[in-house]
Design a protein around this motif. Structure first.
Motif, PDB file in Angstrom:
ATOM      1  N   TRP A 263       0.820  -1.215   0.000  1.00  0.00           N
ATOM      2  CA  TRP A 263       0.000   0.000   0.000  1.00  0.00           C
ATOM      3  C   TRP A 263       0.854   1.266   0.000  1.00  0.00           C
ATOM      4  CZ3 TRP A 263      -4.294  -1.508  -1.725  1.00  0.00           C
ATOM      5  CH2 TRP A 263      -4.890  -2.685  -1.283  1.00  0.00           C
ATOM      6  N   ALA A 264       2.165   1.094   0.084  1.00  0.00           N
ATOM      7  CA  ALA A 264       3.059   2.261   0.023  1.00  0.00           C
ATOM      8  C   ALA A 264       3.773   2.305  -1.327  1.00  0.00           C
ATOM      9  CB  ALA A 264       4.072   2.205   1.164  1.00  0.00           C
ATOM     10  N   GLY A 265       3.139   1.686  -2.317  1.00  0.00           N
ATOM     11  CA  GLY A 265       3.800   1.577  -3.612  1.00  0.00           C
ATOM     12  C   GLY A 265       3.088   2.328  -4.726  1.00  0.00           C
ATOM     13  N   GLY A 266       2.414   3.405  -4.378  1.00  0.00           N
ATOM     14  CA  GLY A 266       1.785   4.207  -5.424  1.00  0.00           C
ATOM     15  C   GLY A 266       2.836   4.921  -6.269  1.00  0.00           C
ATOM     16  N   ASP A 267       2.511   5.165  -7.524  1.00  0.00           N
ATOM     17  CA  ASP A 267       3.451   5.902  -8.375  1.00  0.00           C
ATOM     18  C   ASP A 267       3.731   7.284  -7.796  1.00  0.00           C
ATOM     19  OD1 ASP A 267       2.362   3.736  -9.991  1.00  0.00           O
ATOM     20  OD2 ASP A 267       3.452   4.661 -11.655  1.00  0.00           O
ATOM     21  N   GLU A 268       2.676   7.935  -7.302  1.00  0.00           N
ATOM     22  CA  GLU A 268       2.856   9.281  -6.754  1.00  0.00           C
ATOM     23  C   GLU A 268       3.617   9.248  -5.432  1.00  0.00           C
ATOM     24  OE1 GLU A 268       2.147  11.824  -8.649  1.00  0.00           O
ATOM     25  OE2 GLU A 268       1.414  10.373 -10.112  1.00  0.00           O
ATOM     26  N   ASP A 269       3.519   8.132  -4.709  1.00  0.00           N
ATOM     27  CA  ASP A 269       4.290   8.000  -3.460  1.00  0.00           C
ATOM     28  C   ASP A 269       5.776   8.100  -3.765  1.00  0.00           C
ATOM     29  OD1 ASP A 269       1.870   7.511  -2.261  1.00  0.00           O
ATOM     30  OD2 ASP A 269       2.132   5.338  -2.156  1.00  0.00           O
ATOM     31  N   ALA A 270       6.206   7.355  -4.762  1.00  0.00           N
ATOM     32  CA  ALA A 270       7.633   7.310  -5.092  1.00  0.00           C
ATOM     33  C   ALA A 270       8.074   8.589  -5.806  1.00  0.00           C
ATOM     34  CB  ALA A 270       7.920   6.102  -5.968  1.00  0.00           C
ATOM     35  N   ARG A 271       7.211   9.071  -6.690  1.00  0.00           N
ATOM     36  CA  ARG A 271       7.573  10.242  -7.509  1.00  0.00           C
ATOM     37  C   ARG A 271       7.830  11.479  -6.626  1.00  0.00           C
ATOM     38  NH1 ARG A 271       3.750   9.627 -11.474  1.00  0.00           N
ATOM     39  NH2 ARG A 271       5.149   8.282 -12.644  1.00  0.00           N
ATOM     40  N   ALA A 272       7.176  11.517  -5.469  1.00  0.00           N
ATOM     41  CA  ALA A 272       7.318  12.686  -4.588  1.00  0.00           C
ATOM     42  C   ALA A 272       8.769  12.905  -4.157  1.00  0.00           C
ATOM     43  CB  ALA A 272       6.435  12.520  -3.353  1.00  0.00           C
ATOM     44  N   GLY A 273       9.555  11.821  -4.124  1.00  0.00           N
ATOM     45  CA  GLY A 273      10.944  11.944  -3.683  1.00  0.00           C
ATOM     46  C   GLY A 273      11.870  12.481  -4.755  1.00  0.00           C
ATOM     47  N   GLY A 274      11.342  12.702  -5.950  1.00  0.00           N
ATOM     48  CA  GLY A 274      12.171  13.214  -7.041  1.00  0.00           C
ATOM     49  C   GLY A 274      13.149  12.167  -7.553  1.00  0.00           C
ATOM     50  N   ALA A 275      14.150  12.638  -8.280  1.00  0.00           N
ATOM     51  CA  ALA A 275      15.107  11.720  -8.903  1.00  0.00           C
ATOM     52  C   ALA A 275      15.844  10.888  -7.869  1.00  0.00           C
ATOM     53  CB  ALA A 275      16.094  12.520  -9.741  1.00  0.00           C
ATOM     54  N   GLN A 276      16.048  11.473  -6.681  1.00  0.00           N
ATOM     55  CA  GLN A 276      16.811  10.752  -5.657  1.00  0.00           C
ATOM     56  C   GLN A 276      16.034   9.619  -5.006  1.00  0.00           C
ATOM     57  OE1 GLN A 276      17.695  14.689  -3.944  1.00  0.00           O
ATOM     58  NE2 GLN A 276      19.686  13.826  -3.459  1.00  0.00           N
ATOM     59  N   ALA A 277      14.745   9.508  -5.342  1.00  0.00           N
ATOM     60  CA  ALA A 277      13.950   8.394  -4.796  1.00  0.00           C
ATOM     61  C   ALA A 277      14.166   7.114  -5.595  1.00  0.00           C
ATOM     62  CB  ALA A 277      12.467   8.758  -4.783  1.00  0.00           C
ATOM     63  N   ALA A 278      14.930   7.178  -6.654  1.00  0.00           N
ATOM     64  CA  ALA A 278      15.213   5.970  -7.444  1.00  0.00           C
ATOM     65  C   ALA A 278      15.879   4.943  -6.538  1.00  0.00           C
ATOM     66  CB  ALA A 278      16.104   6.316  -8.630  1.00  0.00           C
ATOM     67  N   GLY A 279      15.334   3.739  -6.539  1.00  0.00           N
ATOM     68  CA  GLY A 279      15.857   2.693  -5.664  1.00  0.00           C
ATOM     69  C   GLY A 279      14.880   2.332  -4.554  1.00  0.00           C
ATOM     70  N   TYR A 280      13.905   3.226  -4.292  1.00  0.00           N
ATOM     71  CA  TYR A 280      12.891   2.933  -3.268  1.00  0.00           C
ATOM     72  C   TYR A 280      12.153   1.645  -3.628  1.00  0.00           C
ATOM     73  CZ  TYR A 280       8.343   3.335  -0.907  1.00  0.00           C
ATOM     74  OH  TYR A 280       7.218   3.064  -0.189  1.00  0.00           O
ATOM     75  N   LYS A 281      11.835   0.854  -2.616  1.00  0.00           N
ATOM     76  CA  LYS A 281      11.231  -0.456  -2.859  1.00  0.00           C
ATOM     77  C   LYS A 281       9.841  -0.561  -2.241  1.00  0.00           C
ATOM     78  CE  LYS A 281      15.720  -2.810  -2.830  1.00  0.00           C
ATOM     79  NZ  LYS A 281      16.650  -3.578  -1.979  1.00  0.00           N
ATOM     80  N   SER A 282       9.059  -1.437  -2.831  1.00  0.00           N
ATOM     81  CA  SER A 282       7.734  -1.709  -2.278  1.00  0.00           C
ATOM     82  C   SER A 282       7.345  -3.141  -2.646  1.00  0.00           C
ATOM     83  CB  SER A 282       6.724  -0.716  -2.880  1.00  0.00           C
ATOM     84  OG  SER A 282       5.414  -1.129  -2.614  1.00  0.00           O
ATOM     85  N   LEU A 283       6.695  -3.813  -1.715  1.00  0.00           N
ATOM     86  CA  LEU A 283       6.198  -5.157  -2.041  1.00  0.00           C
ATOM     87  C   LEU A 283       5.063  -5.024  -3.049  1.00  0.00           C
ATOM     88  CD1 LEU A 283       6.058  -6.807   1.512  1.00  0.00           C
ATOM     89  CD2 LEU A 283       7.976  -6.689  -0.083  1.00  0.00           C
TER      90      LEU A 283
END
Lengths: 440, 318
Positions: A263-283
């Motif tokens: 439930w923490a794997g929305g596209d907008e969830d990750a996109r909020a971190g900007g380019a530096q969020a690349a690498g964030y993981k979600s089940l």
């Protein structure tokens, strides 16, 4: 003046009565599937794509196939705002129309509906949310939480950590943080994380985030900096998730060691971190993107006919696909119920049987046009979750990718805990009924 | 004994052991405090003019920020979007005055307070209808606000300073100072205080109640817009943001409902207090004390100084 007021009142009452009668009458002509959704409020960011995904898949079945087994589906949304009280009000408002299954879409609402399900004979489908212990079908014959429970999810997270760290033996001495919404949903994984910590010698640190501070997490991330956990499991929802990803980036926490529940794997969830969020993981337990045969049908029969509220260019977003997966489960439960009972028109009791008999094989996945979108899934009378496989998705800065192979949960570890918790739940409620329902 | 040690000794030892973390906590407390002060300022302005706690201030923050982001999403340049958002807040002020406040002149304060509930729910529904319920990203760089961060090596460790936080603090200070001067040194400011004391008396000396209310609601709208930009840059712009506005309640209790300096001092006390409490004493109770700690501070102040640090002492002759 007062006569005019009476007139307006009478008109309003008759319109209300007429609309209620229409819904009830419609329910006789099809299979009634209410969807409890939240398009408003603090959690709408997560709720909208899911609601649209659920709606669009069922609408596609109506438009393409005329429903299921020749019977149209009557789809009705009720807005809960992710609020338990409003959710129960929604349940009460739709109960009289003979719904075949309830989708609460909130752990809080699910907890309220669990005791009512058996009484009203309406199964509760809490897809990968709700009470983990409800996976024990012997104690909870009317509640289903496929394809996995929160406890399964937490165990897969630990399994992933062990894989990265070089084995379970290397977990000893590690610190693993649980950053969670301070609500029943957020607290769900705590028992299994504590049990696994005892087993493997790591420490669990809890970082609760109250709902009113979802977008004000600087304190909690100061605590994370102080404790220096090696990994963080994020069990957040709504505006909490993008804020957490953003704070992780802001505070230099390595984002590839921040793993969200599905439930923490929305596209907008990750996109909020900007380019530096690349690498964030979600089940995750289903595919992302729109490159699947069934998705073509959704676009042809729903989007191109103007029957969807979801932006066409966002079809394939993770949470939109999550809603589709949920509706696929509803549809398969109804289809299986029709097969089991031999009746095209089914009710809640029939769909309960359909859920218990559900077995989505590779062949069936291909028939549905969902190859590559999902893994096979089976539910049984005893096992209402299936404890099915999930994978770790990874954000590449622009989209979710499949970061690992599909992994099975630590079922041998989790299942006894679930049965124990189910027995505790029943024991705490003196009137909790013994299972008398037949197995299909 | 061990518990007493954990409460009264260990946190202070830890402050000495990790001074960089202490500085980081203090910086975060300062930034939060300034932002709380900004929110509280919106409440103070309207309370000064009407004696009413404006329940709608939180949703005004969200509505203003959504309007800005919404115009930009329609292809309007960022600076023009900002100007249009200010225009919308002016229209909102005029509408509130015409539709809500003017018909309620001389009504009891509780009626006006309930009317702000109505404004809140109208703006929630109207906002969701226009902008949808999904969170939006603030157009930080387009507004030429700084991004990125600097790691300062201090006291054997480092302190991370977000550039947007520096900008937030600077803008808040300028805004608070400007409003403070405007309302204390100008004719409108004096008229505003007269209106707050008595609607009837103010009307009798020729003060235009309508003009004052529009001015004050517009000022509160601009404060809401700035607050929305700053909070939105730190997280996202979503309807969940309105809840943060209620952090201003303990700030107001501390600083007084009618004092602009009080809003600043109250905001800083709450900001520093909750961050320090959460960081050093939170772990003793499992964390998460930040959400209620501010109210505990406010309650203590209520007992000893009900009018707040800078509030006017109310003396009623019997």
């Amino acid at each position: 003046m007062s006569l005019r007021l009476y007139g307006i009142g009478a008109l309003a009452a008759s319109v209300f009565a007429a609309s209620a009668a229409v819904t009830a009458a419609q329910a006789q002509d099809g299979i009634y599937v209410p969807l409890l959704s939240y398009r408003t409020g603090a959690f709408a960011g997560s709720g909208i794509p899911i609601a649209d995904g659920m709606h669009d898949y069922l609408t596609m079945l109506n438009e393409r196939d005329g429903g299921i087994g020749g019977v149209p589906l009557i789809i009705e949304e009720c807005e809960t705002g992710y609020d338990t009280t409003r959710g129960v009000e929604c349940y009460e408002s739709v109960r009289g129309n003979n719904p075949v299954v309830m989708n609460p879409y909130s752990t809080g609402i699910t907890l309220q509906l669990i005791p009512r399900a058996a009484v009203d004979e309406i199964p509760v489908l809490s897809m990968a949310y709700g009470l983990s212990a409800a996976a024990d079908g012997t104690t909870f014959p009317w509640v289903f939480n496929p394809p996995v429970t929160y406890w399964d999810g937490a165990s897969v997270f630990i399994k992933h950590v062990a894989n990265v760290e070089g084995g379970f033996e290397n977990l000893a001495g590690k610190t693993i943080g649980l950053l969670h919404l301070d609500a029943p949903y957020g607290r769900e994984p705590i028992p299994v994380l504590n049990a696994l910590a005892e087993e493997h010698g790591f420490e669990v640190k809890l970082y609760p985030v109250p709902a009113q501070d979802m977008q004000n997490q600087s304190s909690v991330w100061l605590n994370i900096r102080r404790d220096r956990p090696d990994w963080i499991y994020l069990q957040g929802w709504g505006a909490m998730n993008p804020t957490a990803v953003r704070e992780a980036v802001r505070t230099n926490f390595p984002v590839d060691r921040l793993v969200g529940v599905w439930w923490a794997g929305g596209d907008e969830d990750a996109r909020a971190g900007g380019a530096q969020a690349a690498g964030y993981k979600s089940l995750n337990f289903h595919g992302v993107g729109a490159d699947y045969p069934f998705m073509d049908d959704i676009i042809t029969y729903v989007h191109e006919r103007g029957l969807s509220r979801f932006p066409r260019d966002r079809v394939g977003d993770n949470l939109y696909n999550r809603g589709i997966y949920n509706s696929m489960l509803i549809a398969e439960a109804i289809r299986t119920a029709q097969e089991v009972t031999g009746n095209a028109m089914v009710d809640g009791a029939d769909v309960r049987l359909g859920l218990e008999a559900m077995n989505i094989t590779e062949e069936r996945i291909v028939e549905m046009g969902m190859e590559g979108f999902m893994a096979p899934l089976a539910i049984s009378c005893e096992n209402h979750s299936g404890h099915n496989e999930v994978y770790v998705a990874q954000w590449d800065g622009d989209a979710w990718t499949q970061g690992t192979d599909w992994m099975s949960p630590l079922t041998e570890f989790v299942r006894p805990l679930i049965e124990e918790a189910a027995q505790s739940y029943a024991a705490a409620d003196a009137g909790w009924p013994e299972r008398t329902e037949a197995c299909p | 004994m061990n518990l007493l040690h954990q409460i009264f000794v260990e946190p202070f030892l830890f402050m000495g052991e990790a001074p960089d973390l202490l500085l980081q906590v203090l910086w975060e407390g300062f930034v939060s405090g300034i932002l709380y002060a900004l929110i509280a300022l919106g409440f103070v302005l309207i309370f000064k003019a009407s004696g009413v706690f404006n329940f709608a201030q939180g949703i005004m923050v969200v509505f203003a920020a959504l309007t800005l982001v919404g115009f930009y999403a329609m292809g309007v340049p960022a600076i023009l979007s900002l100007a249009l958002a200010i225009g919308v807040m002016f229209l909102l002020a005029v509408t509130v005055e015409r539709v809500v406040l003017r018909p309620l002149v001389n009504q009891p304060d509780i009626i006006l307070f309930m009317a702000t509930f109505g404004i809140t729910y109208f703006l929630i529904g109207f906002g969701e209808l226009i902008f949808g319920g999904e969170p939006k990203q603030m157009i930080t760089s387009q507004l030429m606000l700084p991004e990125g961060r600097t790691n300062l090596e201090i006291a054997g460790g480092f302190v991370t300073i977000q550039h947007i936080d520096i900008a937030a603090a600077a803008i808040a200070v300028v805004m608070i100072a400007t409003l403070g001067i405007f309302f204390s040194k100008t004719r409108i400011g004096r008229a505003l205080r007269a209106v707050a004391d008595s609607h009837k008396a103010a009307l009798s000396v020729g003060i235009s109640l309508n003009q004052i209310w529009v001015t004050v609601w517009f000022a509160a709208g601009i404060v809401a817009l700035v607050t929305g930009i700053m909070w939105g840059a730190r997280s996202d712009v979503s309807f969940a943001l309105q809840i943060i506005a209620f952090k201003a309640l303990p700030v107001l209790i501390l600083g007084g409902f009618t004092s602009i300096p009080g809003a600043i001092v109250g905001g800083l006390i709450i900001g520093f207090g909750e961050k320090i409490a959460e960081f050093y004493w939170g772990p003793l109770v499992g964390g998460g004390i930040e959400s209620w700690f501010a109210y505990i501070i406010a309650l203590i102040f209520l007992v000893f100084r009900p009018q707040g640090l800078f509030g006017e002492k109310i003396i009623e002759r019997i």
